[in-house]
Design a protein around this motif. Structure first.
Motif, PDB file in Angstrom:
ATOM      1  N   MET A 215       0.830  -1.177  -0.292  1.00 52.12           N
ATOM      2  CA  MET A 215      -0.114   0.101   0.003  1.00 52.12           C
ATOM      3  C   MET A 215       0.975   1.086   0.053  1.00 52.12           C
ATOM      4  O   MET A 215       1.861   1.327   0.545  1.00 52.12           O
ATOM      5  N   LEU A 216       0.194   2.144  -0.465  1.00 52.71           N
ATOM      6  CA  LEU A 216       1.039   3.570  -0.735  1.00 52.71           C
ATOM      7  C   LEU A 216       0.379   4.749  -0.247  1.00 52.71           C
ATOM      8  O   LEU A 216       0.727   5.920  -0.136  1.00 52.71           O
ATOM      9  N   ASP A 217      -0.856   4.529   0.761  1.00 49.10           N
ATOM     10  CA  ASP A 217      -1.458   5.733   1.215  1.00 49.10           C
ATOM     11  C   ASP A 217      -1.552   5.849   2.645  1.00 49.10           C
ATOM     12  O   ASP A 217      -0.576   5.254   3.407  1.00 49.10           O
ATOM     13  N   LYS A 218      -2.391   6.605   3.086  1.00 50.84           N
ATOM     14  CA  LYS A 218      -2.425   6.940   4.596  1.00 50.84           C
ATOM     15  C   LYS A 218      -2.599   5.805   5.751  1.00 50.84           C
ATOM     16  O   LYS A 218      -2.507   6.146   6.663  1.00 50.84           O
ATOM     17  N   GLN A 219      -3.148   4.875   5.127  1.00 48.23           N
ATOM     18  CA  GLN A 219      -3.485   3.631   6.024  1.00 48.23           C
ATOM     19  C   GLN A 219      -2.039   3.215   6.654  1.00 48.23           C
ATOM     20  O   GLN A 219      -2.164   2.519   7.737  1.00 48.23           O
ATOM     21  N   ILE A 220      -0.923   3.348   5.792  1.00 45.99           N
ATOM     22  CA  ILE A 220       0.429   2.997   6.576  1.00 45.99           C
ATOM     23  C   ILE A 220       0.377   3.874   7.975  1.00 45.99           C
ATOM     24  O   ILE A 220       0.981   3.363   8.834  1.00 45.99           O
ATOM     25  N   TYR A 221       0.118   4.889   7.996  1.00 48.35           N
ATOM     26  CA  TYR A 221       0.167   6.089   9.065  1.00 48.35           C
ATOM     27  C   TYR A 221      -0.769   5.400  10.133  1.00 48.35           C
ATOM     28  O   TYR A 221      -0.334   5.099  11.401  1.00 48.35           O
ATOM     29  N   ARG A 222      -2.035   5.113   9.743  1.00 48.87           N
ATOM     30  CA  ARG A 222      -2.872   4.418  10.783  1.00 48.87           C
ATOM     31  C   ARG A 222      -2.422   3.236  11.319  1.00 48.87           C
ATOM     32  O   ARG A 222      -2.457   2.854  12.385  1.00 48.87           O
ATOM     33  N   ASN A 223      -1.689   2.399  10.574  1.00 48.91           N
ATOM     34  CA  ASN A 223      -1.023   1.193  10.947  1.00 48.91           C
ATOM     35  C   ASN A 223      -0.050   1.219  11.843  1.00 48.91           C
ATOM     36  O   ASN A 223       0.513   0.313  12.527  1.00 48.91           O
ATOM     37  N   MET A 224       0.774   2.236  11.905  1.00 49.33           N
ATOM     38  CA  MET A 224       2.173   2.667  12.787  1.00 49.33           C
ATOM     39  C   MET A 224       1.579   2.027  14.261  1.00 49.33           C
ATOM     40  O   MET A 224       0.727   2.932  14.970  1.00 49.33           O
ATOM     41  N   GLN A 225       2.445   1.142  14.856  1.00 48.83           N
ATOM     42  CA  GLN A 225       2.113   0.790  16.264  1.00 48.83           C
ATOM     43  C   GLN A 225       2.783   2.146  17.006  1.00 48.83           C
ATOM     44  O   GLN A 225       2.246   2.489  17.875  1.00 48.83           O
ATOM     45  N   VAL A 226       3.998   2.435  16.363  1.00 47.37           N
ATOM     46  CA  VAL A 226       4.576   3.646  17.378  1.00 47.37           C
ATOM     47  C   VAL A 226       5.065   4.693  16.031  1.00 47.37           C
ATOM     48  O   VAL A 226       5.804   4.025  14.972  1.00 47.37           O
ATOM     49  N   VAL A 227       4.952   5.890  16.310  1.00 55.84           N
ATOM     50  CA  VAL A 227       5.090   6.675  15.220  1.00 55.84           C
ATOM     51  C   VAL A 227       6.627   7.226  15.449  1.00 55.84           C
ATOM     52  O   VAL A 227       6.971   7.602  16.326  1.00 55.84           O
ATOM     53  N   THR A 228       7.673   6.968  14.409  1.00 53.89           N
ATOM     54  CA  THR A 228       8.976   7.305  14.454  1.00 53.89           C
ATOM     55  C   THR A 228       9.333   8.476  13.236  1.00 53.89           C
ATOM     56  O   THR A 228       8.448   8.250  12.438  1.00 53.89           O
ATOM     57  N   GLN A 229      10.416   8.904  13.463  1.00 55.28           N
ATOM     58  CA  GLN A 229      10.721   9.837  12.459  1.00 55.28           C
ATOM     59  C   GLN A 229      11.131   9.066  11.104  1.00 55.28           C
ATOM     60  O   GLN A 229      10.729   9.621  10.104  1.00 55.28           O
ATOM     61  N   LYS A 230      11.684   8.053  11.247  1.00 63.20           N
ATOM     62  CA  LYS A 230      12.007   7.116  10.054  1.00 63.20           C
ATOM     63  C   LYS A 230      10.708   6.744   9.477  1.00 63.20           C
ATOM     64  O   LYS A 230      10.612   6.817   8.159  1.00 63.20           O
ATOM     65  N   GLY A 231       9.937   6.263  10.234  1.00 62.46           N
ATOM     66  CA  GLY A 231       8.412   5.847   9.607  1.00 62.46           C
ATOM     67  C   GLY A 231       7.715   7.154   8.932  1.00 62.46           C
ATOM     68  O   GLY A 231       7.230   6.930   7.828  1.00 62.46           O
ATOM     69  N   LEU A 232       7.819   8.373   9.462  1.00 61.45           N
ATOM     70  CA  LEU A 232       7.161   9.282   8.650  1.00 61.45           C
ATOM     71  C   LEU A 232       7.994   9.692   7.440  1.00 61.45           C
ATOM     72  O   LEU A 232       7.440  10.000   6.433  1.00 61.45           O
ATOM     73  N   ALA A 233       9.273   9.512   7.416  1.00 65.33           N
ATOM     74  CA  ALA A 233      10.211   9.907   6.300  1.00 65.33           C
ATOM     75  C   ALA A 233       9.895   8.980   5.213  1.00 65.33           C
ATOM     76  O   ALA A 233       9.664   9.335   4.032  1.00 65.33           O
ATOM     77  N   ASP A 234       9.563   7.437   5.593  1.00 65.02           N
ATOM     78  CA  ASP A 234       9.370   6.630   4.500  1.00 65.02           C
ATOM     79  C   ASP A 234       7.938   6.744   3.979  1.00 65.02           C
ATOM     80  O   ASP A 234       7.665   6.631   2.853  1.00 65.02           O
TER      81      ASP A 234
END
Length: 249
Positions: A215-234
């Motif tokens: 997936m390429l969309d916002k669901q990736i953000y919803r699925n994050m268990q912990v939000v990290t700067q690397k996760g946001l950059a990806d």
């Protein structure tokens, strides 16, 4: 650009009047991203620019196919110039494949079940009540929109979905579902409905090759268990990729 008075502010954009033309407005896209009715919030530097580019590309494509929209132009990457509307507080969701919240409400449905034609659902925009689902009959009875407008939500919603589905299919992307909103043009009749607000990478689910894991969309953000700067950059890289792909529409 010279903005007039602030007309509205949402989680991901601010709306300003045009300084000289009362029938125009500016949408300024923010760098914020939210989930859970705003319970989770983060800022991704540059997100407003890619959201603006995606929205401009999508609405230009819809205008070219004679869909009635409020979009005029994109004077800057994070700014769109639009015809001023009175927004209708309904989210119109079209679903090609069953996933996400639909499965929570219909647990007996298999994930990936295909709707033909696309299923259309309505949700009342009300964060305090978690945007409850609402029927077309309830929309009319509540004086939110007319029965003619509800019929147009369905007709135009499916037209928008199918146009975008075709555009994404040309790049081997499955458009799974899509959320849009409608407005009434300022100074026109109540039945003069246009697709309004934004359509960006927060508005849909995109599965490359039909593979949910990609997936390429916002669901990736919803699925994050912990939000990290690397996760946001990806995530930002995926948003940038989507903006570039919509330029091919």
């Amino acid at each position: 650009m010279q903005y007039g008075m602030k007309l509205a502010e949402g989680k991901t954009k601010t709306v300003y009047a045009h300084a000289d033309n009362p029938h125009l407005a500016y949408l300024v896209h923010k760098d914020s991203i939210t989930a859970g009715d705003g319970a989770r919030r983060n800022v991704i530097e540059g997100k407003g620019q890619v959201a603006g580019r995606t929205t401009a590309n999508v609405f230009t494509y819809l205008n070219r196919h004679e869909v009635p929209t409020h979009f005029v132009s994109a004077p800057a990457a994070d700014v769109t110039l639009v015809r001023r509307c009175t927004m209708i507080p309904i989210e119109v969701v079209m679903r090609r494949l069953a996933t996400g919240s639909y499965l929570k409400r219909h647990p007996d449905t298999a994930e990936g079940h295909r709707f033909e034609p696309p299923l259309v659902e309505f949700f009342l925009k009300d964060d305090a009540r978690h945007d409850p689902q609402i029927s077309g009959l309830e929309i009319v009875k509540s004086d939110i929109a007319s029965d003619v407008e509800v019929d147009l939500f369905i007709k135009l919603g499916r037209q928008v979905f199918e146009l975008l589905e075709q555009a994404w299919a040309r790049q081997s992307i499955q458009l799974v579902d899509l959320k849009i909103e409608f407005g009434r043009l300022l100074g026109f009749s109540a039945d003069n409905l246009v697709v309004a607000d934004v359509i960006d990478n927060d508005s849909w689910r995109l599965w490359p090759g039909g593979d949910k894991a990609q997936m390429l969309d916002k669901q990736i953000y919803r699925n994050m268990q912990v939000v990290t700067q690397k996760g946001l950059a990806d995530l930002m890289e995926k948003y940038r990729t989507v903006a570039e792909m919509t330029a091919q529409f």
